[in-house]
Scaffold this active site. Structure first.
Site, PDB file in Angstrom:
ATOM      1  N   GLY A   8     -39.246  62.454 -26.878  1.00  0.00           N
ATOM      2  CA  GLY A   8     -38.172  62.416 -25.868  1.00  0.00           C
ATOM      3  C   GLY A   8     -38.319  63.575 -24.894  1.00  0.00           C
ATOM      4  N   GLY A  11     -36.732  63.892 -21.107  1.00  0.00           N
ATOM      5  CA  GLY A  11     -35.297  63.952 -20.852  1.00  0.00           C
ATOM      6  C   GLY A  11     -34.830  65.301 -20.339  1.00  0.00           C
ATOM      7  N   GLN A  12     -33.504  65.423 -20.209  1.00  0.00           N
ATOM      8  CA  GLN A  12     -32.921  66.641 -19.624  1.00  0.00           C
ATOM      9  C   GLN A  12     -33.312  67.881 -20.430  1.00  0.00           C
ATOM     10  OE1 GLN A  12     -28.655  67.077 -19.906  1.00  0.00           O
ATOM     11  NE2 GLN A  12     -28.577  68.668 -18.350  1.00  0.00           N
ATOM     12  N   ASP A  34     -42.865  60.515 -24.830  1.00  0.00           N
ATOM     13  CA  ASP A  34     -41.642  59.805 -24.439  1.00  0.00           C
ATOM     14  C   ASP A  34     -41.956  58.317 -24.465  1.00  0.00           C
ATOM     15  OD1 ASP A  34     -38.929  61.057 -22.880  1.00  0.00           O
ATOM     16  OD2 ASP A  34     -39.236  58.894 -22.675  1.00  0.00           O
ATOM     17  N   ILE A  35     -40.919  57.501 -24.364  1.00  0.00           N
ATOM     18  CA  ILE A  35     -41.151  56.062 -24.392  1.00  0.00           C
ATOM     19  C   ILE A  35     -41.835  55.571 -23.116  1.00  0.00           C
ATOM     20  CG2 ILE A  35     -38.853  55.409 -23.513  1.00  0.00           C
ATOM     21  CD1 ILE A  35     -39.290  53.251 -26.068  1.00  0.00           C
ATOM     22  N   ARG A  36     -41.738  56.399 -22.068  1.00  0.00           N
ATOM     23  CA  ARG A  36     -42.397  56.039 -20.808  1.00  0.00           C
ATOM     24  C   ARG A  36     -42.854  57.298 -20.067  1.00  0.00           C
ATOM     25  NH1 ARG A  36     -37.416  56.892 -17.900  1.00  0.00           N
ATOM     26  NH2 ARG A  36     -35.813  56.563 -19.433  1.00  0.00           N
ATOM     27  N   TYR A 142     -22.047  57.254 -30.679  1.00  0.00           N
ATOM     28  CA  TYR A 142     -22.915  58.430 -30.582  1.00  0.00           C
ATOM     29  C   TYR A 142     -22.483  59.507 -31.582  1.00  0.00           C
ATOM     30  CZ  TYR A 142     -24.875  62.634 -28.269  1.00  0.00           C
ATOM     31  OH  TYR A 142     -25.522  63.807 -27.972  1.00  0.00           O
ATOM     32  N   LYS A 146     -24.450  61.102 -34.874  1.00  0.00           N
ATOM     33  CA  LYS A 146     -24.728  62.533 -35.033  1.00  0.00           C
ATOM     34  C   LYS A 146     -24.128  63.060 -36.342  1.00  0.00           C
ATOM     35  CE  LYS A 146     -27.068  63.322 -31.218  1.00  0.00           C
ATOM     36  NZ  LYS A 146     -28.508  63.625 -31.296  1.00  0.00           N
ATOM     37  N   ILE A 172     -24.720  70.223 -21.695  1.00  0.00           N
ATOM     38  CA  ILE A 172     -25.773  71.099 -21.172  1.00  0.00           C
ATOM     39  C   ILE A 172     -25.914  70.915 -19.654  1.00  0.00           C
ATOM     40  CG2 ILE A 172     -28.203  71.764 -21.359  1.00  0.00           C
ATOM     41  CD1 ILE A 172     -26.577  72.224 -23.961  1.00  0.00           C
TER      42      ILE A 172
HETATM   43  P1  NAD Z   1     -31.870  62.476 -22.243  1.00  0.00           P
HETATM   44  O1  NAD Z   1     -31.191  61.152 -22.268  1.00  0.00           O
HETATM   45  O2  NAD Z   1     -31.917  63.238 -20.980  1.00  0.00           O
HETATM   46  O3  NAD Z   1     -33.362  62.319 -22.764  1.00  0.00           O
HETATM   47  C1  NAD Z   1     -33.716  61.505 -23.838  1.00  0.00           C
HETATM   48  C2  NAD Z   1     -35.180  61.141 -23.679  1.00  0.00           C
HETATM   49  O4  NAD Z   1     -35.505  60.268 -24.759  1.00  0.00           O
HETATM   50  C3  NAD Z   1     -35.482  60.362 -22.383  1.00  0.00           C
HETATM   51  O5  NAD Z   1     -36.575  60.947 -21.711  1.00  0.00           O
HETATM   52  C4  NAD Z   1     -35.811  58.956 -22.848  1.00  0.00           C
HETATM   53  O6  NAD Z   1     -36.799  58.314 -22.047  1.00  0.00           O
HETATM   54  C5  NAD Z   1     -36.342  59.244 -24.254  1.00  0.00           C
HETATM   55  N1  NAD Z   1     -36.257  58.063 -25.116  1.00  0.00           N
HETATM   56  C6  NAD Z   1     -35.309  57.103 -25.138  1.00  0.00           C
HETATM   57  N2  NAD Z   1     -35.622  56.173 -26.047  1.00  0.00           N
HETATM   58  C7  NAD Z   1     -36.789  56.560 -26.614  1.00  0.00           C
HETATM   59  C8  NAD Z   1     -37.618  56.009 -27.610  1.00  0.00           C
HETATM   60  N3  NAD Z   1     -37.311  54.860 -28.228  1.00  0.00           N
HETATM   61  N4  NAD Z   1     -38.745  56.674 -27.916  1.00  0.00           N
HETATM   62  C9  NAD Z   1     -39.084  57.821 -27.315  1.00  0.00           C
HETATM   63  N5  NAD Z   1     -38.341  58.384 -26.358  1.00  0.00           N
HETATM   64  C10 NAD Z   1     -37.207  57.755 -26.018  1.00  0.00           C
HETATM   65  O7  NAD Z   1     -31.208  63.337 -23.422  1.00  0.00           O
HETATM   66  P2  NAD Z   1     -31.028  64.919 -23.464  1.00  0.00           P
HETATM   67  O8  NAD Z   1     -29.793  65.244 -22.717  1.00  0.00           O
HETATM   68  O9  NAD Z   1     -32.295  65.603 -23.123  1.00  0.00           O
HETATM   69  O10 NAD Z   1     -30.678  65.119 -25.011  1.00  0.00           O
HETATM   70  C11 NAD Z   1     -31.664  65.472 -25.961  1.00  0.00           C
HETATM   71  C12 NAD Z   1     -30.990  65.564 -27.316  1.00  0.00           C
HETATM   72  O11 NAD Z   1     -29.938  66.533 -27.270  1.00  0.00           O
HETATM   73  C13 NAD Z   1     -30.344  64.262 -27.793  1.00  0.00           C
HETATM   74  O12 NAD Z   1     -30.454  64.160 -29.180  1.00  0.00           O
HETATM   75  C14 NAD Z   1     -28.883  64.452 -27.431  1.00  0.00           C
HETATM   76  O13 NAD Z   1     -28.057  63.699 -28.265  1.00  0.00           O
HETATM   77  C15 NAD Z   1     -28.714  65.935 -27.668  1.00  0.00           C
HETATM   78  N6  NAD Z   1     -27.588  66.498 -26.894  1.00  0.00           N
HETATM   79  C16 NAD Z   1     -27.649  66.588 -25.538  1.00  0.00           C
HETATM   80  C17 NAD Z   1     -26.570  67.123 -24.828  1.00  0.00           C
HETATM   81  C18 NAD Z   1     -26.591  67.248 -23.323  1.00  0.00           C
HETATM   82  O14 NAD Z   1     -25.603  67.695 -22.727  1.00  0.00           O
HETATM   83  N7  NAD Z   1     -27.690  66.905 -22.652  1.00  0.00           N
HETATM   84  C19 NAD Z   1     -25.433  67.554 -25.522  1.00  0.00           C
HETATM   85  C20 NAD Z   1     -25.395  67.410 -26.905  1.00  0.00           C
HETATM   86  C21 NAD Z   1     -26.490  66.906 -27.592  1.00  0.00           C
END
Ligand code: NAD
Length: 321
Positions: A8, A11-12, A34-36, A142, A146, A172
């Site tokens: 992943g 992602g962010q 990542d998935i893509r 969600y 968790k 975040i």
């Molecule tokens: P995001 O949605 O920005 O990124 C998730 C990434 O996972 C994406 O790039 C997506 O393409 C990839 N993904 C989706 N399905 C997939 C699959 N089947 N295989 C591989 N990759 C896949 O999420 P984020 O904000 O970067 O969060 C990362 C982690 O932190 C998550 O577990 C989220 O629950 C946790 N989190 C984030 C926040 C926040 O504010 N961003 C807050 C609390 C917890």
């Protein structure tokens, strides 16, 4: 030298974690996946694999191929999107965790990072200075994934000795990558709209206070927890973590101090109900004691940095186009 797989990574949080880990350990030691092909910088600055976190064999093959010993599992479906696709959220969030925990249980990897969230809490949780150990009755899919994930992390640690470490991230805030479908996304969007449109329509009400954190602090916390000696860790489910708490009105005012003609309106949607079920502030004293966690960014510093970085980003993209 540790060899790390980030699942992943586009992602962010995953993308910034990848940049930071590559800086510390060298590009060749950090495999992003990542998935893509979602984030061009991540795919170009080092090894990148297309990998589905729901596919056990694909993760296992990648671990073997790159001789991986540490996995950061960042792929998940977040709170707002999860409410639209409950079964898909359950499938992704739970199965990806089992795959990685089982690889660790079988001795194929040594260390795992898996993020939890303040979404593990619910409307019956004390909402001010929410303690580490408290009532947890999450009302979102969600949050349920968790909470269950935390139980499994602790179980795998206690029963099988798996070294899995976790943080309950608050919302975040960052400028490099857009957020991926969470309830706290407004606190990133507001900075972009302040710069590009001078006005923002907020999907939460003006007095909704939520715990938040600047990305630099989130990355620092993640790496500090992963570096901490194992015998200092007293929490093997997931650590409460906190930096700042603010409302949409307070973040608006902090931006307006820099952009005086910025305006805001409030039109709460389905995400208001999710936000109302979460704590307004978090007690993270155990993280501060166990592995010396300390945040650097308050609201004022974060706003200054967000505006500075985003103005630079938008100016350079104007030049390119
Ligand atoms: P995001 O949605 O920005 O990124 C998730 C990434 O996972 C994406 O790039 C997506 O393409 C990839 N993904 C989706 N399905 C997939 C699959 N089947 N295989 C591989 N990759 C896949 O999420 P984020 O904000 O970067 O969060 C990362 C982690 O932190 C998550 O577990 C989220 O629950 C946790 N989190 C984030 C926040 C926040 O504010 N961003 C807050 C609390 C917890």
């Amino acid at each position: 030298m540790s060899k790390v797989l980030i699942i992943g990574a586009g992602g962010q949080i995953g993308s910034e974690l990848t940049y930071k880990l590559r800086k510390i350990h060298g590009d060749d030691n950090i495999v992003a996946s990542d998935i893509r092909f979602s984030n061009i910088d991540i795919t170009k600055s080092g090894v990148f694999e297309v990998l589905d976190a729901k596919d056990y064999d694909a993760i296992k093959n990648c671990v073997i191929k790159h001789n991986i010993d540490t996995v950061y599992l960042m792929a998940a479906m977040l709170s707002a999107t999860g409410e639209k696709h409950p079964m898909m959220a359950w499938d992704l969030n739970m199965n990806s965790l089992f795959h990685v925990l089982n690889l660790a249980k079988d001795g194929m990897i040594k260390k795992v990072f898996w993020p939890s969230s303040i979404a593990v809490f619910g409307p019956t949780t004390p909402s001010v200075d929410t303690p580490q150990h408290t009532i947890m009755e999450p009302t979102t899919v969600y949050g349920i994934t968790k909470q269950v994930g935390e139980r499994w992390c602790e179980y795998y640690n206690k029963q099988y000795g798996v070294d899995v470490r976790s943080i309950r991230y608050p919302g975040i805030i960052s400028w490099k990558t857009m957020p991926g479908g969470g309830t706290t996304d407004y606190a990133v969007e507001i900075y972009h709209k302040a710069i590009t449109h001078k006005t923002y329509e907020c999907f939460l009400s003006e007095d909704t206070q939520l715990p938040m954190m600047f990305m630099n602090d989130a990355i620092k916390a993640t790496l500090d927890l992963m570096d901490a000696p194992e015998d200092c860790l007293t929490i093997r489910s997931s650590y409460n973590l906190s930096a700042v708490s603010f409302t949409p009105r307070e973040i608006f005012e902090s931006i307006k101090a820099h952009i005086p003609d910025f305006s805001i309106s409030y039109h709460p949607d389905f995400r208001q109900k999710i936000a109302d079920s979460w704590p307004s502030s978090i007690d993270d004293s155990i993280a501060r004691k166990d592995w010396k966690w300390n945040h650097d960014f308050n609201l004022e510093l974060m706003t200054k940095e967000m505006i500075f970085q985003l103005e630079k980003k938008y100016q350079s993209s104007e030049k390119v186009s």
